[in-house]
Design a protein around this motif. Structure first.
Motif, PDB file in Angstrom:
ATOM      1  N   UNK A  53       0.905  -1.302   0.021  1.00  0.00           N
ATOM      2  CA  UNK A  53      -0.126   0.025  -0.045  1.00  0.00           C
ATOM      3  C   UNK A  53       0.976   1.363  -0.108  1.00  0.00           C
ATOM      4  N   UNK A  54       1.974   1.393   0.883  1.00  0.00           N
ATOM      5  CA  UNK A  54       2.887   2.375   0.820  1.00  0.00           C
ATOM      6  C   UNK A  54       3.353   2.717  -0.520  1.00  0.00           C
ATOM      7  N   UNK A  59       3.842   5.752  -5.476  1.00  0.00           N
ATOM      8  CA  UNK A  59       3.836   5.731  -6.965  1.00  0.00           C
ATOM      9  C   UNK A  59       2.508   6.693  -7.542  1.00  0.00           C
ATOM     10  N   UNK A  60       1.637   6.776  -6.815  1.00  0.00           N
ATOM     11  CA  UNK A  60       0.346   7.642  -7.200  1.00  0.00           C
ATOM     12  C   UNK A  60       1.122   9.151  -7.064  1.00  0.00           C
ATOM     13  N   UNK A  61       1.658   9.376  -5.846  1.00  0.00           N
ATOM     14  CA  UNK A  61       2.134  10.828  -5.677  1.00  0.00           C
ATOM     15  C   UNK A  61       2.930  11.258  -6.715  1.00  0.00           C
ATOM     16  N   UNK A  67       4.720  15.121  -5.669  1.00  0.00           N
ATOM     17  CA  UNK A  67       6.100  14.852  -5.268  1.00  0.00           C
ATOM     18  C   UNK A  67       6.928  14.905  -6.513  1.00  0.00           C
ATOM     19  N   UNK A  68       8.305  15.298  -6.236  1.00  0.00           N
ATOM     20  CA  UNK A  68       9.268  15.083  -7.391  1.00  0.00           C
ATOM     21  C   UNK A  68      10.172  14.319  -7.037  1.00  0.00           C
ATOM     22  N   UNK A  69      10.642  13.183  -7.996  1.00  0.00           N
ATOM     23  CA  UNK A  69      11.566  12.179  -7.866  1.00  0.00           C
ATOM     24  C   UNK A  69      13.080  13.124  -7.817  1.00  0.00           C
ATOM     25  N   UNK A  70      13.973  12.353  -6.957  1.00  0.00           N
ATOM     26  CA  UNK A  70      15.460  12.764  -6.932  1.00  0.00           C
ATOM     27  C   UNK A  70      16.274  11.548  -7.033  1.00  0.00           C
ATOM     28  N   UNK A  71      17.506  12.064  -7.550  1.00  0.00           N
ATOM     29  CA  UNK A  71      18.347  11.050  -8.005  1.00  0.00           C
ATOM     30  C   UNK A  71      18.782  10.284  -6.590  1.00  0.00           C
ATOM     31  N   UNK A  72      19.699   9.159  -6.828  1.00  0.00           N
ATOM     32  CA  UNK A  72      20.274   8.569  -5.712  1.00  0.00           C
ATOM     33  C   UNK A  72      21.398   9.453  -5.104  1.00  0.00           C
TER      34      UNK A  72
END
Length: 85
Positions: A53-54, A59-61, A67-72
């Motif tokens: 669920x988390x 993934x939906x966010x 939200x914005x993804x950031x690199x490792x």
């Protein structure tokens, strides 16, 4: 069976946790390292408690733009900065 007394001290096989800690700290460095490794081997790997669920919620966010993804690399940089390194 583990139990706690009225002060909240944990008993393990007739010994209080504080007594076990005191005994462990009296061991040599090599013995403490060996004990620590054995204890760590009994714990689940970190990060394995994330539910499906988390994952789906995150993934939906991402997909919605909440939200914005950031690199490792950026993640590591931020963690190090937060820890004062």
């Amino acid at each position: 069976m583990d139990a706690a007394d009225s002060s909240g001290s944990l008993y393990l096989g007739g010994m209080k946790l504080a007594e076990i800690e005191q005994e462990a700290l009296a061991l040599s460095e090599r013995e403490r390292a060996s004990l620590a490794a054995k204890l760590l081997d009994t714990l689940p790997p970190p990060g394995t408690d994330v539910s499906d669920d988390e994952v789906e919620s995150r993934e939906r966010e991402l997909e919605s733009g909440q939200v914005t993804a950031i690199s490792h690399e950026e993640f590591v940089r931020r963690v190090q900065q937060e820890r004062g390194r």
